[in-house]
Design a protein around this motif. Structure first.
Motif, PDB file in Angstrom:
ATOM      1  N   TYR A   1       0.864  -1.179   0.000  1.00  0.00           N
ATOM      2  CA  TYR A   1       0.000   0.000   0.000  1.00  0.00           C
ATOM      3  C   TYR A   1       0.901   1.229   0.000  1.00  0.00           C
ATOM      4  O   TYR A   1       2.079   1.133   0.345  1.00  0.00           O
ATOM      5  CB  TYR A   1      -0.937  -0.023   1.209  1.00  0.00           C
ATOM      6  CG  TYR A   1      -1.954  -1.142   1.123  1.00  0.00           C
ATOM      7  CD1 TYR A   1      -3.106  -0.987   0.374  1.00  0.00           C
ATOM      8  CD2 TYR A   1      -1.732  -2.363   1.758  1.00  0.00           C
ATOM      9  CE1 TYR A   1      -4.040  -2.027   0.270  1.00  0.00           C
ATOM     10  CE2 TYR A   1      -2.647  -3.397   1.661  1.00  0.00           C
ATOM     11  CZ  TYR A   1      -3.802  -3.224   0.914  1.00  0.00           C
ATOM     12  OH  TYR A   1      -4.709  -4.250   0.810  1.00  0.00           O
TER      13      TYR A   1
ATOM     14  N   LYS B   1      -3.911 -11.723   3.459  1.00  0.00           N
ATOM     15  CA  LYS B   1      -4.881 -12.602   2.781  1.00  0.00           C
ATOM     16  C   LYS B   1      -5.909 -11.779   1.994  1.00  0.00           C
ATOM     17  O   LYS B   1      -6.154 -12.043   0.819  1.00  0.00           O
ATOM     18  CB  LYS B   1      -5.582 -13.507   3.808  1.00  0.00           C
ATOM     19  CG  LYS B   1      -4.625 -14.429   4.556  1.00  0.00           C
ATOM     20  CD  LYS B   1      -5.350 -15.325   5.546  1.00  0.00           C
ATOM     21  CE  LYS B   1      -6.020 -14.617   6.699  1.00  0.00           C
ATOM     22  NZ  LYS B   1      -5.102 -13.879   7.598  1.00  0.00           N
ATOM     23  N   THR B   2      -6.489 -10.784   2.662  1.00  0.00           N
ATOM     24  CA  THR B   2      -7.497  -9.951   1.974  1.00  0.00           C
ATOM     25  C   THR B   2      -6.859  -9.202   0.808  1.00  0.00           C
ATOM     26  O   THR B   2      -7.464  -9.054  -0.257  1.00  0.00           O
ATOM     27  CB  THR B   2      -8.159  -8.976   2.974  1.00  0.00           C
ATOM     28  OG1 THR B   2      -8.812  -9.758   3.981  1.00  0.00           O
ATOM     29  CG2 THR B   2      -9.186  -8.089   2.301  1.00  0.00           C
ATOM     30  N   THR B   3      -5.622  -8.764   0.993  1.00  0.00           N
ATOM     31  CA  THR B   3      -4.905  -8.066  -0.090  1.00  0.00           C
ATOM     32  C   THR B   3      -4.750  -8.993  -1.295  1.00  0.00           C
ATOM     33  O   THR B   3      -5.032  -8.595  -2.434  1.00  0.00           O
ATOM     34  CB  THR B   3      -3.519  -7.612   0.424  1.00  0.00           C
ATOM     35  OG1 THR B   3      -3.718  -6.766   1.564  1.00  0.00           O
ATOM     36  CG2 THR B   3      -2.737  -6.881  -0.647  1.00  0.00           C
TER      37      THR B   3
ATOM     38  N   ASN C   1      -3.217 -12.929  11.270  1.00  0.00           N
ATOM     39  CA  ASN C   1      -3.849 -11.635  11.011  1.00  0.00           C
ATOM     40  C   ASN C   1      -2.853 -10.658  10.434  1.00  0.00           C
ATOM     41  O   ASN C   1      -1.730 -10.572  10.924  1.00  0.00           O
ATOM     42  CB  ASN C   1      -4.355 -11.060  12.334  1.00  0.00           C
ATOM     43  CG  ASN C   1      -5.852 -11.181  12.414  1.00  0.00           C
ATOM     44  OD1 ASN C   1      -6.514 -11.336  11.384  1.00  0.00           O
ATOM     45  ND2 ASN C   1      -6.369 -11.117  13.617  1.00  0.00           N
ATOM     46  N   GLY C   2      -3.244  -9.956   9.405  1.00  0.00           N
ATOM     47  CA  GLY C   2      -2.369  -8.942   8.819  1.00  0.00           C
ATOM     48  C   GLY C   2      -1.360  -9.516   7.843  1.00  0.00           C
ATOM     49  O   GLY C   2      -0.508  -8.787   7.317  1.00  0.00           O
ATOM     50  N   ALA C   3      -1.426 -10.817   7.560  1.00  0.00           N
ATOM     51  CA  ALA C   3      -0.451 -11.442   6.649  1.00  0.00           C
ATOM     52  C   ALA C   3      -0.641 -10.972   5.205  1.00  0.00           C
ATOM     53  O   ALA C   3       0.297 -11.032   4.407  1.00  0.00           O
ATOM     54  CB  ALA C   3      -0.587 -12.965   6.712  1.00  0.00           C
TER      55      ALA C   3
HETATM   56  P1  ADP Z   1      -5.190 -10.287   6.431  1.00  0.00           P
HETATM   57  O1  ADP Z   1      -6.389 -10.367   5.526  1.00  0.00           O
HETATM   58  O2  ADP Z   1      -4.271 -11.457   6.283  1.00  0.00           O
HETATM   59  O3  ADP Z   1      -5.536 -10.029   7.865  1.00  0.00           O
HETATM   60  P2  ADP Z   1      -4.719  -7.742   5.062  1.00  0.00           P
HETATM   61  O4  ADP Z   1      -4.545  -8.045   3.623  1.00  0.00           O
HETATM   62  O5  ADP Z   1      -6.039  -7.198   5.516  1.00  0.00           O
HETATM   63  O6  ADP Z   1      -4.302  -9.031   5.933  1.00  0.00           O
HETATM   64  O7  ADP Z   1      -3.613  -6.694   5.498  1.00  0.00           O
HETATM   65  C1  ADP Z   1      -2.217  -6.871   5.232  1.00  0.00           C
HETATM   66  C2  ADP Z   1      -1.439  -5.629   5.677  1.00  0.00           C
HETATM   67  O8  ADP Z   1      -1.792  -4.513   4.857  1.00  0.00           O
HETATM   68  C3  ADP Z   1      -1.731  -5.197   7.110  1.00  0.00           C
HETATM   69  O9  ADP Z   1      -0.523  -4.715   7.674  1.00  0.00           O
HETATM   70  C4  ADP Z   1      -2.727  -4.082   6.956  1.00  0.00           C
HETATM   71  O10 ADP Z   1      -2.624  -3.154   8.015  1.00  0.00           O
HETATM   72  C5  ADP Z   1      -2.310  -3.459   5.640  1.00  0.00           C
HETATM   73  N1  ADP Z   1      -3.453  -2.888   4.898  1.00  0.00           N
HETATM   74  C6  ADP Z   1      -4.588  -3.525   4.559  1.00  0.00           C
HETATM   75  N2  ADP Z   1      -5.412  -2.711   3.855  1.00  0.00           N
HETATM   76  C7  ADP Z   1      -4.764  -1.501   3.767  1.00  0.00           C
HETATM   77  C8  ADP Z   1      -5.075  -0.235   3.154  1.00  0.00           C
HETATM   78  N3  ADP Z   1      -6.216  -0.052   2.494  1.00  0.00           N
HETATM   79  N4  ADP Z   1      -4.161   0.757   3.266  1.00  0.00           N
HETATM   80  C9  ADP Z   1      -2.988   0.576   3.923  1.00  0.00           C
HETATM   81  N5  ADP Z   1      -2.625  -0.591   4.515  1.00  0.00           N
HETATM   82  C10 ADP Z   1      -3.509  -1.614   4.441  1.00  0.00           C
END
Ligand code: ADP
Length: 253
Positions: free
Chosen positions: A12, A41-43, A37-39
């Protein structure tokens, strides 16, 4: 249809890399994406469903390369996505909600009713087609979300934490539905629930440190857990051992 990532990088704005040279192939069937958490996955799921742009490395849906405009628009026809928090418009009926989703995916208006009927059948909700969505239980709403993602008959279905917030009975029902969908599609689910993984996923990938640090079957993951003291696959120590395993996979050099 496969999903293929090759040397995928993503960060990001002004932040460290969340994905760092990730290489992975997701085959047809149901695959679980695990990780702390925070790995990221959603990204990763957001990149796959084209909500985030591919900036480094390659990401392919079948043959469609998501770094090109043509690749993205072709891939979107093949992709269905159920986000972690989706909202339903309470005044629409179940059938209208799913038909509308089909229409937003470019189906002809005359085909949407039939597409909705088929999608609702595949999540076992045909009997609730005329109900207003606000009257549904959490598990039923989740299945409407899955039907909406299926309405245009995609080959690849992506689900972010599909069983989160459901009670055990509802979870079981959603799991059965998702397992059935994996018979002729590529289904990728992110989850932190070990029962989802044990009962549902034919393959597993563990995301840690920006890469897929483990890939294999549930028995292969279990075999790694076996040497964690006090753990047995279905015993009470399992959840804790699993957390430690995920953390340890992430620490591997
Ligand atoms: P997970 O789904 O595995 O919990 P995420 O993909 O949500 O992980 O997040 C991965 C990392 O990216 C985290 O450190 C989170 O804080 C960061 N992050 C997620 N979305 C955003 C965003 N829109 N802007 C900045 N950082 C983000």
């Amino acid at each position: 249809m496969r999903v293929t990532a090759e040397g995928l990088d993503f960060g990001y704005r002004n932040r460290r890399k969340v994905l760092d040279g990730l290489t992975w192939t997701v085959e047809p069937g149901v695959t679980g994406l695990l990780g702390p958490n925070g790995a990221g996955k959603t990204t990763l799921l957001s990149l796959i469903v084209t909500l985030l742009p591919v900036r480094g490395g390659r990401l392919l849906i079948g043959e469609h390369d998501l770094s090109t405009g043509t690749g993205r628009s072709r891939a979107r026809h093949e992709l269905g996505f159920v986000p972690q928090r989706f909202s339903l418009t309470g005044e629409l009926t179940v059938a209208e909600t799913v038909a509308y989703a089909a229409w937003t995916h470019g189906l002809d208006r005359r085909e949407c009713g039939e597409a909705a009927r088929r999608a609702l059948e595949s999540v076992d909700l045909a009997g609730l087609a005329d109900r207003r969505t606000r009257t549904l239980s959490g598990g039923q709403r989740q299945r409407v979300g899955i039907a909406a993602a299926l309405a245009h008959d995609p080959r690849v279905l992506i689900l972010d934490e599909p069983t989160a917030g459901l009670d055990p009975g509802q979870r079981l029902r959603v799991r059965e539905v998702v397992a059935g969908l994996g018979a002729d599609r590529t289904v990728l689910i992110s989850t932190h629930l070990i029962e989802d993984v044990a009962h549902l996923c034919t393959r597993i990938g563990v995301l840690a440190g920006g890469r897929i640090e483990f890939q294999g079957t549930f028995p292969e993951l279990e075999a790694l857990i076996d040497d964690v003291p006090g753990a047995s696959a279905y015993g009470s120590g399992f959840e804790r051992a699993y957390d430690r395993l995920i953390a340890r996979v992430g620490e591997r050099p």
